[in-house]
Design a protein around this motif. Structure first.
Motif, PDB file in Angstrom:
ATOM      1  N   VAL A 111       0.852  -1.188   0.000  1.00 44.04           N
ATOM      2  CA  VAL A 111       0.000   0.000   0.000  1.00 44.04           C
ATOM      3  C   VAL A 111       0.888   1.238   0.000  1.00 44.04           C
ATOM      4  O   VAL A 111       1.816   1.353   0.807  1.00 44.04           O
ATOM      5  CB  VAL A 111      -0.927   0.029   1.236  1.00 44.04           C
ATOM      6  N   LEU A 112       0.597   2.156  -0.903  1.00 46.27           N
ATOM      7  CA  LEU A 112       1.332   3.417  -1.006  1.00 46.27           C
ATOM      8  C   LEU A 112       0.398   4.572  -0.672  1.00 46.27           C
ATOM      9  O   LEU A 112      -0.746   4.606  -1.132  1.00 46.27           O
ATOM     10  CB  LEU A 112       1.898   3.594  -2.416  1.00 46.27           C
ATOM     11  N   LEU A 113       0.907   5.525   0.109  1.00 42.48           N
ATOM     12  CA  LEU A 113       0.141   6.691   0.532  1.00 42.48           C
ATOM     13  C   LEU A 113       0.859   7.957   0.068  1.00 42.48           C
ATOM     14  O   LEU A 113       1.748   8.455   0.762  1.00 42.48           O
ATOM     15  CB  LEU A 113       0.001   6.711   2.057  1.00 42.48           C
ATOM     16  N   VAL A 157       4.669   8.104   0.351  1.00 44.18           N
ATOM     17  CA  VAL A 157       5.442   8.508  -0.829  1.00 44.18           C
ATOM     18  C   VAL A 157       5.328  10.019  -1.010  1.00 44.18           C
ATOM     19  O   VAL A 157       4.256  10.520  -1.362  1.00 44.18           O
ATOM     20  CB  VAL A 157       4.935   7.816  -2.115  1.00 44.18           C
ATOM     21  N   PRO A 158       6.404  10.777  -0.785  1.00 40.85           N
ATOM     22  CA  PRO A 158       6.371  12.211  -1.099  1.00 40.85           C
ATOM     23  C   PRO A 158       6.126  12.384  -2.597  1.00 40.85           C
ATOM     24  O   PRO A 158       6.918  11.928  -3.421  1.00 40.85           O
ATOM     25  CB  PRO A 158       7.765  12.703  -0.692  1.00 40.85           C
ATOM     26  N   ARG A 173      10.228   7.495   9.467  1.00 42.05           N
ATOM     27  CA  ARG A 173      11.233   7.627   8.408  1.00 42.05           C
ATOM     28  C   ARG A 173      11.475   6.309   7.684  1.00 42.05           C
ATOM     29  O   ARG A 173      11.706   6.283   6.476  1.00 42.05           O
ATOM     30  CB  ARG A 173      12.533   8.156   9.002  1.00 42.05           C
ATOM     31  N   HIS A 174      11.426   5.183   8.404  1.00 42.09           N
ATOM     32  CA  HIS A 174      11.683   3.870   7.807  1.00 42.09           C
ATOM     33  C   HIS A 174      10.548   3.420   6.893  1.00 42.09           C
ATOM     34  O   HIS A 174      10.672   2.399   6.205  1.00 42.09           O
ATOM     35  CB  HIS A 174      11.898   2.824   8.903  1.00 42.09           C
ATOM     36  N   ARG A 175       9.439   4.182   6.866  1.00 43.48           N
ATOM     37  CA  ARG A 175       8.298   3.834   6.018  1.00 43.48           C
ATOM     38  C   ARG A 175       8.019   4.912   4.966  1.00 43.48           C
ATOM     39  O   ARG A 175       6.903   5.024   4.467  1.00 43.48           O
ATOM     40  CB  ARG A 175       7.054   3.615   6.884  1.00 43.48           C
ATOM     41  N   ILE A 176       9.035   5.684   4.624  1.00 41.82           N
ATOM     42  CA  ILE A 176       8.894   6.724   3.607  1.00 41.82           C
ATOM     43  C   ILE A 176       9.781   6.370   2.415  1.00 41.82           C
ATOM     44  O   ILE A 176      11.000   6.208   2.574  1.00 41.82           O
ATOM     45  CB  ILE A 176       9.281   8.108   4.157  1.00 41.82           C
ATOM     46  N   LEU A 177       9.185   6.245   1.237  1.00 43.28           N
ATOM     47  CA  LEU A 177       9.953   5.958   0.031  1.00 43.28           C
ATOM     48  C   LEU A 177      10.585   7.242  -0.503  1.00 43.28           C
ATOM     49  O   LEU A 177      10.325   8.340  -0.017  1.00 43.28           O
ATOM     50  CB  LEU A 177       9.055   5.330  -1.036  1.00 43.28           C
ATOM     51  N   ARG A 182      15.895  10.617  -4.217  1.00 44.85           N
ATOM     52  CA  ARG A 182      16.768  10.298  -3.099  1.00 44.85           C
ATOM     53  C   ARG A 182      15.965  10.326  -1.816  1.00 44.85           C
ATOM     54  O   ARG A 182      14.922  10.958  -1.718  1.00 44.85           O
ATOM     55  CB  ARG A 182      17.936  11.274  -2.996  1.00 44.85           C
ATOM     56  N   ARG A 183      16.482   9.595  -0.838  1.00 46.85           N
ATOM     57  CA  ARG A 183      15.788   9.521   0.448  1.00 46.85           C
ATOM     58  C   ARG A 183      15.804  10.874   1.142  1.00 46.85           C
ATOM     59  O   ARG A 183      16.698  11.688   0.943  1.00 46.85           O
ATOM     60  CB  ARG A 183      16.475   8.504   1.365  1.00 46.85           C
ATOM     61  N   ILE A 184      14.784  11.075   1.962  1.00 53.31           N
ATOM     62  CA  ILE A 184      14.753  12.271   2.807  1.00 53.31           C
ATOM     63  C   ILE A 184      15.524  11.958   4.078  1.00 53.31           C
ATOM     64  O   ILE A 184      15.281  10.959   4.722  1.00 53.31           O
ATOM     65  CB  ILE A 184      13.303  12.649   3.159  1.00 53.31           C
ATOM     66  N   GLY A 185      16.416  12.852   4.437  1.00 48.60           N
ATOM     67  CA  GLY A 185      17.140  12.673   5.683  1.00 48.60           C
ATOM     68  C   GLY A 185      18.419  11.880   5.512  1.00 48.60           C
ATOM     69  O   GLY A 185      18.773  11.378   4.497  1.00 48.60           O
TER      70      GLY A 185
END
Length: 230
Positions: free
Chosen positions: A101-103, A128-129, A154-158, A227-230
């Motif tokens: 599931v993507l949000l 997902v930003p 953070r570990h659940r953000i693509l 790229r990843r955030i953070g």
């Protein structure tokens, strides 16, 4: 059975439909067989001509049941289900069908507040930003908001999906015979990220942004990096 990715979220205007078609197009570019399933009654069905994936109109309950049953009976296919906004009951049903599931959410505090509630509600979902700014100052401000408000998730953000005007081409009824190389590259990168999260193997293919543009001139401008955030 097919693997199903659902793009959900209670807030409208976060880019669910755009993201769904970008993922489906990217999977098709990687040689996978994909159906992009429309469930949002505010959207119109799209023609399949010229696409690397099959759009399917499942705005009726019967059609949704039919396509889900079919996906559960076939191998080597992927389903990308485009959800609608403000439909908690429907999202709950779709989430139960999904392998992922993507949000999507945009760079506003309202979007972030909503996606935080959805992440709490759907503990296996990924945020997902979406339509993320590419201007350096705006990108820094958007990333800072995510870091300060979503740090525990953070570990659940693509990786962010940068704003790209050409992504609207995928939402036309009939898409152009050739799509911009930078759009293809972005869709492919997004699909690879989804496959990696699902543990699906795929073959890497050349980056379209290194190829000549449609006029046969110099290589196309490279798509903004993910790229990843953070």
């Amino acid at each position: 059975m097919a693997q199903i990715v659902c793009v959900l979220g209670n807030k409208g205007g976060t880019g669910k439909t755009t993201l769904s078609h970008m993922i489906a197009h990217g999977m098709g570019l990687l040689g996978k067989r994909v159906v992009c399933v429309l469930t949002d009654i505010e959207r119109e069905r799209l023609a399949k001509e010229g696409r690397r994936y099959l759009p399917f109109d499942a705005r009726s309950h019967d059609n949704l049941s039919r396509v889900v049953t079919t996906l559960n009976e076939v191998d080597d296919w992927f389903g990308v289900i485009d959800g609608g906004g403000n439909r908690s009951d429907m999202d709950s049903q779709l989430a139960n069908l999904a392998d992922m599931v993507l949000l999507p959410f945009r760079d506003s505090h309202e979007d972030i507040r909503t996606v935080l509630r959805d992440l709490e509600w759907l503990p296996a979902a990924w945020a997902v930003p979406s339509q993320w700014p590419t201007n350096a100052w705006a990108r820094k401000a958007a990333d800072a908001s995510v870091q300060s408000l979503m740090d525990r998730y953070r570990h659940r953000i693509l990786d962010p999906v940068p704003v790209m005007a050409s992504s609207k081409l995928l939402l036309q009824d009939r898409i152009p015979a050739r799509l911009p190389p930078q759009l293809n590259s972005m869709c492919r990168a997004l699909a690879m990220q989804v496959f990696e999260s699902l543990g699906v193997e795929f073959e890497s293919v050349p980056d379209d942004s290194a190829l000549p543009d449609e006029a046969g001139g110099s290589p196309a401008r490279k798509a903004p990096p993910m790229r990843r955030i953070g």
